[in-house]
Design a protein around this motif. Structure first.
Motif, PDB file in Angstrom:
ATOM      1  N   LEU A   1      -2.334  -0.801   8.471  1.00 37.17           N
ATOM      2  CA  LEU A   1      -3.232   0.267   8.027  1.00 37.17           C
ATOM      3  C   LEU A   1      -2.424   1.478   7.569  1.00 37.17           C
ATOM      4  CD1 LEU A   1      -5.835   0.238  10.905  1.00 37.17           C
ATOM      5  CD2 LEU A   1      -6.385  -0.086   8.530  1.00 37.17           C
ATOM      6  N   LEU A   2      -2.888   2.113   6.515  1.00 33.25           N
ATOM      7  CA  LEU A   2      -2.315   3.377   6.067  1.00 33.25           C
ATOM      8  C   LEU A   2      -3.448   4.394   6.031  1.00 33.25           C
ATOM      9  CD1 LEU A   2       0.143   4.921   4.942  1.00 33.25           C
ATOM     10  CD2 LEU A   2      -0.610   4.248   2.665  1.00 33.25           C
ATOM     11  N   TYR A   3      -3.377   5.401   6.890  1.00 33.27           N
ATOM     12  CA  TYR A   3      -4.406   6.421   6.990  1.00 33.27           C
ATOM     13  C   TYR A   3      -4.057   7.603   6.106  1.00 33.27           C
ATOM     14  CZ  TYR A   3      -4.891   4.061  11.495  1.00 33.27           C
ATOM     15  OH  TYR A   3      -5.009   3.130  12.472  1.00 33.27           O
ATOM     16  N   ALA A   4      -5.079   8.231   5.552  1.00 32.67           N
ATOM     17  CA  ALA A   4      -4.894   9.465   4.809  1.00 32.67           C
ATOM     18  C   ALA A   4      -6.123  10.325   5.039  1.00 32.67           C
ATOM     19  CB  ALA A   4      -4.723   9.184   3.316  1.00 32.67           C
ATOM     20  N   GLY A   5      -5.893  11.600   5.230  1.00 28.56           N
ATOM     21  CA  GLY A   5      -7.037  12.466   5.469  1.00 28.56           C
ATOM     22  C   GLY A   5      -6.664  13.933   5.473  1.00 28.56           C
ATOM     23  N   TYR A   6      -7.694  14.738   5.630  1.00 29.55           N
ATOM     24  CA  TYR A   6      -7.534  16.186   5.628  1.00 29.55           C
ATOM     25  C   TYR A   6      -8.099  16.714   6.945  1.00 29.55           C
ATOM     26  CZ  TYR A   6      -8.406  21.086   4.649  1.00 29.55           C
ATOM     27  OH  TYR A   6      -8.429  22.432   4.722  1.00 29.55           O
TER      28      TYR A   6
ATOM     29  N   ILE B   1       0.875  -1.172   0.000  1.00 28.13           N
ATOM     30  CA  ILE B   1       0.000   0.000   0.000  1.00 28.13           C
ATOM     31  C   ILE B   1       0.908   1.216   0.000  1.00 28.13           C
ATOM     32  CG2 ILE B   1      -1.769   1.278   1.229  1.00 28.13           C
ATOM     33  CD1 ILE B   1      -2.528  -1.278   2.608  1.00 28.13           C
ATOM     34  N   THR B   2       0.633   2.142  -0.893  1.00 19.77           N
ATOM     35  CA  THR B   2       1.440   3.357  -0.936  1.00 19.77           C
ATOM     36  C   THR B   2       0.540   4.577  -0.933  1.00 19.77           C
ATOM     37  OG1 THR B   2       1.502   3.314  -3.345  1.00 19.77           O
ATOM     38  CG2 THR B   2       3.329   2.281  -2.197  1.00 19.77           C
ATOM     39  N   GLY B   3       1.077   5.663  -0.434  1.00 22.07           N
ATOM     40  CA  GLY B   3       0.361   6.919  -0.422  1.00 22.07           C
ATOM     41  C   GLY B   3       1.250   8.031  -0.931  1.00 22.07           C
ATOM     42  N   VAL B   4       0.658   8.946  -1.674  1.00 16.64           N
ATOM     43  CA  VAL B   4       1.404  10.079  -2.218  1.00 16.64           C
ATOM     44  C   VAL B   4       0.671  11.353  -1.818  1.00 16.64           C
ATOM     45  CG1 VAL B   4       2.218  11.207  -4.315  1.00 16.64           C
ATOM     46  CG2 VAL B   4       2.192   8.716  -4.175  1.00 16.64           C
ATOM     47  N   LEU B   5       1.393  12.266  -1.200  1.00 19.49           N
ATOM     48  CA  LEU B   5       0.843  13.553  -0.814  1.00 19.49           C
ATOM     49  C   LEU B   5       1.113  14.556  -1.928  1.00 19.49           C
ATOM     50  CD1 LEU B   5      -0.435  15.437   1.286  1.00 19.49           C
ATOM     51  CD2 LEU B   5       1.844  15.768   2.227  1.00 19.49           C
ATOM     52  N   GLU B   6       0.058  15.118  -2.460  1.00 18.53           N
ATOM     53  CA  GLU B   6       0.155  16.122  -3.513  1.00 18.53           C
ATOM     54  C   GLU B   6      -0.282  17.471  -2.959  1.00 18.53           C
ATOM     55  OE1 GLU B   6       1.172  15.912  -6.706  1.00 18.53           O
ATOM     56  OE2 GLU B   6       1.767  13.837  -6.400  1.00 18.53           O
ATOM     57  N   LYS B   7      -0.105  18.488  -3.742  1.00 17.24           N
ATOM     58  CA  LYS B   7      -0.533  19.824  -3.343  1.00 17.24           C
ATOM     59  C   LYS B   7      -2.052  19.910  -3.199  1.00 17.24           C
ATOM     60  CE  LYS B   7       1.676  23.978  -4.648  1.00 17.24           C
ATOM     61  NZ  LYS B   7       2.107  24.886  -5.697  1.00 17.24           N
ATOM     62  N   ASP B   8      -2.763  19.216  -4.087  1.00 14.96           N
ATOM     63  CA  ASP B   8      -4.221  19.282  -4.102  1.00 14.96           C
ATOM     64  C   ASP B   8      -4.915  18.140  -3.387  1.00 14.96           C
ATOM     65  OD1 ASP B   8      -3.957  21.545  -5.649  1.00 14.96           O
ATOM     66  OD2 ASP B   8      -4.019  20.415  -7.523  1.00 14.96           O
TER      67      ASP B   8
ATOM     68  N   LEU C   1      -8.773  -0.731  -0.345  1.00 15.11           N
ATOM     69  CA  LEU C   1      -8.970   0.667   0.020  1.00 15.11           C
ATOM     70  C   LEU C   1     -10.392   0.797   0.539  1.00 15.11           C
ATOM     71  CD1 LEU C   1      -7.364   2.632  -2.922  1.00 15.11           C
ATOM     72  CD2 LEU C   1      -6.522   2.410  -0.605  1.00 15.11           C
ATOM     73  N   PHE C   2     -10.542   1.368   1.706  1.00 11.56           N
ATOM     74  CA  PHE C   2     -11.865   1.592   2.257  1.00 11.56           C
ATOM     75  C   PHE C   2     -12.241   3.038   1.988  1.00 11.56           C
ATOM     76  CE2 PHE C   2     -10.537  -2.186   4.358  1.00 11.56           C
ATOM     77  CZ  PHE C   2     -11.695  -2.930   4.431  1.00 11.56           C
ATOM     78  N   PRO C   3     -13.420   3.270   1.429  1.00 13.73           N
ATOM     79  CA  PRO C   3     -13.746   4.610   0.959  1.00 13.73           C
ATOM     80  C   PRO C   3     -13.774   5.678   2.044  1.00 13.73           C
ATOM     81  CG  PRO C   3     -15.620   3.141   0.710  1.00 13.73           C
ATOM     82  CD  PRO C   3     -14.488   2.328   1.208  1.00 13.73           C
ATOM     83  N   ARG C   4     -14.323   5.370   3.215  1.00 10.64           N
ATOM     84  CA  ARG C   4     -14.435   6.420   4.214  1.00 10.64           C
ATOM     85  C   ARG C   4     -14.416   5.843   5.615  1.00 10.64           C
ATOM     86  NH1 ARG C   4     -19.129  10.591   2.785  1.00 10.64           N
ATOM     87  NH2 ARG C   4     -17.675  12.218   2.290  1.00 10.64           N
ATOM     88  N   LEU C   5     -13.586   6.420   6.448  1.00 11.61           N
ATOM     89  CA  LEU C   5     -13.685   6.183   7.883  1.00 11.61           C
ATOM     90  C   LEU C   5     -14.498   7.312   8.498  1.00 11.61           C
ATOM     91  CD1 LEU C   5     -10.078   5.028   8.762  1.00 11.61           C
ATOM     92  CD2 LEU C   5     -12.045   3.663   8.151  1.00 11.61           C
TER      93      LEU C   5
ATOM     94  N   ALA D   1      -8.648   4.903   4.404  1.00 15.42           N
ATOM     95  CA  ALA D   1      -7.588   4.006   4.859  1.00 15.42           C
ATOM     96  C   ALA D   1      -7.343   2.923   3.828  1.00 15.42           C
ATOM     97  CB  ALA D   1      -7.943   3.381   6.197  1.00 15.42           C
ATOM     98  N   GLY D   2      -6.101   2.507   3.740  1.00 13.13           N
ATOM     99  CA  GLY D   2      -5.721   1.346   2.955  1.00 13.13           C
ATOM    100  C   GLY D   2      -5.290   0.252   3.915  1.00 13.13           C
ATOM    101  N   VAL D   3      -5.664  -0.989   3.621  1.00  9.92           N
ATOM    102  CA  VAL D   3      -5.429  -2.091   4.540  1.00  9.92           C
ATOM    103  C   VAL D   3      -4.741  -3.230   3.802  1.00  9.92           C
ATOM    104  CG1 VAL D   3      -6.545  -3.782   6.037  1.00  9.92           C
ATOM    105  CG2 VAL D   3      -7.460  -1.488   5.886  1.00  9.92           C
ATOM    106  N   ALA D   4      -3.763  -3.843   4.444  1.00 13.61           N
ATOM    107  CA  ALA D   4      -3.124  -5.060   3.942  1.00 13.61           C
ATOM    108  C   ALA D   4      -3.051  -6.044   5.097  1.00 13.61           C
ATOM    109  CB  ALA D   4      -1.727  -4.771   3.410  1.00 13.61           C
ATOM    110  N   GLY D   5      -3.574  -7.236   4.891  1.00 15.59           N
ATOM    111  CA  GLY D   5      -3.527  -8.243   5.947  1.00 15.59           C
ATOM    112  C   GLY D   5      -4.762  -9.107   5.959  1.00 15.59           C
ATOM    113  N   LEU D   6      -5.113  -9.590   7.143  1.00 17.92           N
ATOM    114  CA  LEU D   6      -6.230 -10.509   7.290  1.00 17.92           C
ATOM    115  C   LEU D   6      -7.567  -9.796   7.106  1.00 17.92           C
ATOM    116  CD1 LEU D   6      -4.971 -12.558  10.364  1.00 17.92           C
ATOM    117  CD2 LEU D   6      -4.865 -13.173   7.947  1.00 17.92           C
ATOM    118  N   THR D   7      -8.442 -10.403   6.340  1.00 14.15           N
ATOM    119  CA  THR D   7      -9.726  -9.806   5.993  1.00 14.15           C
ATOM    120  C   THR D   7     -10.597  -9.551   7.219  1.00 14.15           C
ATOM    121  OG1 THR D   7      -9.646 -11.018   3.926  1.00 14.15           O
ATOM    122  CG2 THR D   7     -11.753 -10.080   4.526  1.00 14.15           C
TER     123      THR D   7
END
Length: 130
Positions: free
Chosen positions: A121-126, A10-17, A51-55, A61-67
């Motif tokens: 878990l990989l969290y991303a948010g604003y 799982i990878t995440g990229v932070l952009e300006k927008d 990838l889970f659409p919304r927490l 969040a992106g998840v790798a592992g046991l379902t």
């Protein structure tokens, strides 16, 4: 670590927008037909990535592992975010939601009789305040 080793990256990229999350769909077996595999990358082994659409309204969040572990933690996070929204009439911050999930995961590794969660878990948010 052994539980998530067959899962993809799982990878995440932070952009300006905004923020972009991506998961690798890893084929776990030679005979697995990707055209009929379940969405989210889960195979018959119960290990995958998604990838889970919304927490909450501003957190994904992106998840790798046991379902099963992923579903349990995602449900906990969504309920915690909704409780905060209902109580304070504002969205939960990314930091606070991550802290609640980390406290839950730490509790399962600290006490006897409980199995640690087998996922990453990989969290991303604003967060408008920070």
């Amino acid at each position: 670590m052994e539980a998530i080793s067959p899962a993809g990256a799982i990878t995440g990229v932070l952009e300006k927008d905004g923020i972009v999350l991506g998961v690798e769909k890893k084929v776990t077996g030679e005979l697995l037909d990707l055209s009929i595999a379940k969405e989210g990358g889960y195979g018959s082994s119960g290990v995958g990535q998604a990838l889970f659409p919304r927490l909450s309204s501003d957190v994904v969040a992106g998840v790798a592992g046991l379902t099963a572990d992923a579903n349990s933690l995602i449900n906990y996070a969504q309920q915690a975010a909704h409780r905060h929204l209902f109580s304070f009439n504002e969205d939960v911050s990314v930091e606070q939601l991550a802290q609640w999930l980390c406290d839950l995961k730490q509790g399962y590794t600290q006490y006897g009789g409980l199995r640690p969660f087998g996922l990453s878990l990989l969290y991303a948010g604003y967060d408008p305040h920070y």
